[in-house]
Write an enzyme that holds these catalytic residues in place. Structure first.
Site, PDB file in Angstrom:
ATOM      1  N   CYS A 133       9.259   1.411  -1.823  1.00  0.00           N
ATOM      2  CA  CYS A 133       8.182   1.579  -0.842  1.00  0.00           C
ATOM      3  C   CYS A 133       7.587   0.444  -0.100  1.00  0.00           C
ATOM      4  O   CYS A 133       6.836  -0.118  -0.778  1.00  0.00           O
ATOM      5  CB  CYS A 133       7.014   2.302  -1.596  1.00  0.00           C
ATOM      6  SG  CYS A 133       6.055   3.056  -0.522  1.00  0.00           S
ATOM      7  N   CYS A 190       3.946   0.869   0.684  1.00  0.00           N
ATOM      8  CA  CYS A 190       3.140   0.652  -0.479  1.00  0.00           C
ATOM      9  C   CYS A 190       2.849  -0.846  -0.854  1.00  0.00           C
ATOM     10  O   CYS A 190       1.840  -1.251  -1.095  1.00  0.00           O
ATOM     11  CB  CYS A 190       3.670   1.234  -1.584  1.00  0.00           C
ATOM     12  SG  CYS A 190       4.121   3.251  -1.609  1.00  0.00           S
ATOM     13  N   ASP A 191       3.994  -1.450  -0.737  1.00  0.00           N
ATOM     14  CA  ASP A 191       3.950  -2.974  -1.269  1.00  0.00           C
ATOM     15  C   ASP A 191       4.293  -4.068  -0.318  1.00  0.00           C
ATOM     16  O   ASP A 191       4.119  -5.312  -0.583  1.00  0.00           O
ATOM     17  CB  ASP A 191       4.958  -3.096  -2.444  1.00  0.00           C
ATOM     18  CG  ASP A 191       4.680  -2.050  -3.579  1.00  0.00           C
ATOM     19  OD1 ASP A 191       3.587  -1.844  -3.827  1.00  0.00           O
ATOM     20  OD2 ASP A 191       5.534  -1.339  -4.273  1.00  0.00           O
TER      21      ASP A 191
END
Length: 314
Positions: free
Chosen positions: A138, A141-142
């Site tokens: 992701c 997300c990261d």
């Protein structure tokens, strides 16, 4: 002995399931939540969560899920560490839905499905070894953790192209590994990739290994599947972008699924095609797939369930 019929049973325990539980419990529906095999869902595999509102210093995925569970239990949600293995949903308005956790039968007036989706991986042992240490599925997300660094994106579809162009805004360089000689992505996304100067596309290349000290990614080992030549790329992060599989196998043949296996919901609601059955989170969302959108749809599902039950009494 007469069996209990519960007002609300929630299947799944990520942000959508626990948020649904919080709202359902506050509406006095006394929800029963079944966690499944992965209590807390995908977020439990995420180390740092920095994009969920209300955590100014960030929080780990497992800690956040524990907070959400405590909040749900504070309002008398019953949490069971069991997996729903079979369902028999009623098609009648006001009908009773049957769910099974092994041989245990559960009866419910409403069901909220929040079983999420599972990111697809290549199946390399190194992916597990370096999970949380540079391997991710992701970018939104990261990606922030790789600001100014070099990363690899594996995949050839729209997801991979989107992840690569997103990461290109943050990272020094993005190398895309495409297994064949063509992308599967839409023409618009391919155009965007080719016109982003810090994305390098390597066709006919596959990831075959990962190296690094202390379980932190330092190199991607790749092979050219035309020449069988192997090489390494110095990187800090590897993003696997080959799609997600919604966790809907147990519901197939019961609720309507789209062509990719996600539960179809009525636009602007959490309603499925069956009365009293609702879906929330990544199990019905292949676009956003974020903790905050999952939580929001969990709220919607609980409110839709509460309204459905109230209308049955009118």
């Amino acid at each position: 002995m007469e069996q209990n019929i519960f007002d609300c049973v929630i299947v799944g325990s990520g942000p959508s399931g626990f948020t649904a539980a919080i709202y359902a419990a506050r509406a006095d529906l006394k929800p029963q939540l079944y966690t499944g095999l992965e209590p807390g869902g995908q977020l439990t595999t995420t180390t740092e969560v920095d994009n969920f509102p209300g955590y100014p210093s960030g929080i780990t995925g497992p800690e956040m899920m524990m907070d959400l569970q405590k909040q749900a239990e504070r309002f008398d949600t019953q949490v069971y560490y069991e997996m729903i293995t079979k369902v028999e949903f009623s098609r009648e308005r006001g009908g009773i839905h049957k769910l099974y956790a092994g041989s245990k039968e559960i009866l419910a007036r409403t069901v909220i499905i929040s079983t999420g989706a599972t990111a697809k991986y290549l199946g390399l042992d190194d992916e597990k070894k370096y999970a949380g240490g540079g391997v991710s599925a992701c970018a939104t997300c990261d990606g922030f953790f790789y600001k100014g660094k070099d990363v690899v994106v594996v995949g050839a579809g729209d997801t991979a192209a989107e992840e690569a162009t997103y990461l290109a805004k943050l990272c020094r360089k993005v190398t895309m590994l495409v297994r064949k000689d063509v992308f599967r992505a839409s023409k618009a996304m391919i155009h965007r990739v080719h016109h982003t100067p810090n994305i390098e596309v390597r066709l006919h290349h596959e990831l075959i290994g990962i190296e690094g000290e202390n379980n932190l990614v330092e190199r991607a080992i790749v092979i050219n599947n035309q020449t069988n030549e192997t090489s390494s790329i110095d990187v800090d992060g590897i993003f696997i972008a080959i799609g997600h599989k919604p966790n809907t196998d147990v519901f197939a043949g019961q609720v309507t699924l789209d062509e990719n296996g996600y539960i179809a919901t009525e636009k602007g609601t959490a309603k499925t095609n069956l009365p009293g059955v609702f879906a929330a989170g990544d199990v019905q969302d292949h676009i956003y797939r974020q903790a905050i959108t999952a939580a929001g749809s969990g709220c919607m599902a609980a409110m839709d369930a509460e309204k459905y039950l109230a209308e049955l009494e009118d």
